[in-house]
Design an enzyme around this catalytic site. Structure first.
Site, PDB file in Angstrom:
ATOM      1  CG  HIS A   1      -1.924  -1.137   1.151  1.00 60.50           C
ATOM      2  ND1 HIS A   1      -1.758  -2.284   1.891  1.00 60.50           N
ATOM      3  CD2 HIS A   1      -3.059  -1.309   0.429  1.00 60.50           C
ATOM      4  CE1 HIS A   1      -2.763  -3.109   1.640  1.00 60.50           C
ATOM      5  NE2 HIS A   1      -3.556  -2.548   0.754  1.00 60.50           N
ATOM      6  CG  ASN A   2       4.107   0.978  -2.428  1.00 57.77           C
ATOM      7  OD1 ASN A   2       3.610   1.194  -3.529  1.00 57.77           O
ATOM      8  ND2 ASN A   2       4.766  -0.144  -2.153  1.00 57.77           N
TER       9      ASN A   2
ATOM     10  CG  ASP B   1      -4.542   1.704  -0.367  1.00 59.04           C
ATOM     11  OD1 ASP B   1      -5.470   1.567   0.451  1.00 59.04           O
ATOM     12  OD2 ASP B   1      -4.254   0.839  -1.221  1.00 59.04           O
TER      13      ASP B   1
END
Length: 155
Positions: free
Chosen positions: A33-34, A74
């Site tokens: 989740h970057n 995100d």
């Protein structure tokens, strides 16, 4: 096909750039989740809309919302699950009452960044349109909670 979203919604390029840079900078360096994941999702949405046939199912506001949600869906993800946050009484779990904790966080950060000076690229929208776009972006981000995903798909 050209959608001309910038001119259609009076989006100032510098404000959009400021928002994108700040939002991308708030992504943590997680394995999944970057910021790379966010940009991959955004690119996939764009390609599906422009090279695929998905654009026939969405109006221009929806397209704008999908792209914004793609970038921010995100943001600030800490690399743990909603269940972990709830079980550890994390401040976000308390704030969001254990409901889609991360997704509420992501949606909130999208608009927190937008509220900063020179970051509100949606400022050219009329109030009604802004409220509609905000609602759609929030709903899109909340829809990424996999606990609700399959029931939404069934609808």
């Amino acid at each position: 096909p050209s959608m001309k979203l910038m001119s259609r919604y009076k989006i100032l390029p510098t404000m959009l750039q400021n928002w994108i840079q700040k939002t991308c900078g708030l992504y943590n360096n997680n394995p999944y989740h970057n910021v790379r994941h966010a940009l991959c999702v955004t690119q996939f949405v764009y390609a599906t809309l422009t090279k695929g046939c998905a654009s026939q199912f969405f109006n221009f506001k929806d397209v704008l919302c999908l792209l914004v949600a793609g970038v921010g869906h995100d943001v600030a993800h800490p690399g743990v699950t909603n269940a972990f946050l709830a079980k550890t009484n994390n401040e976000w779990a308390i704030r969001y009452n254990d409901n889609s904790v991360l997704e509420n966080l992501h949606a909130s950060v999208i608009f927190q960044v937008m509220s900063e000076p020179n970051h509100n690229f949606l400022s050219g929208l009329q109030r009604y349109d802004y409220e509609l776009v905000r609602e759609k972006i929030i709903r899109m981000v909340l829809a990424t909670d996999m606990n609700h995903h399959f029931s939404m798909v069934e609808q």
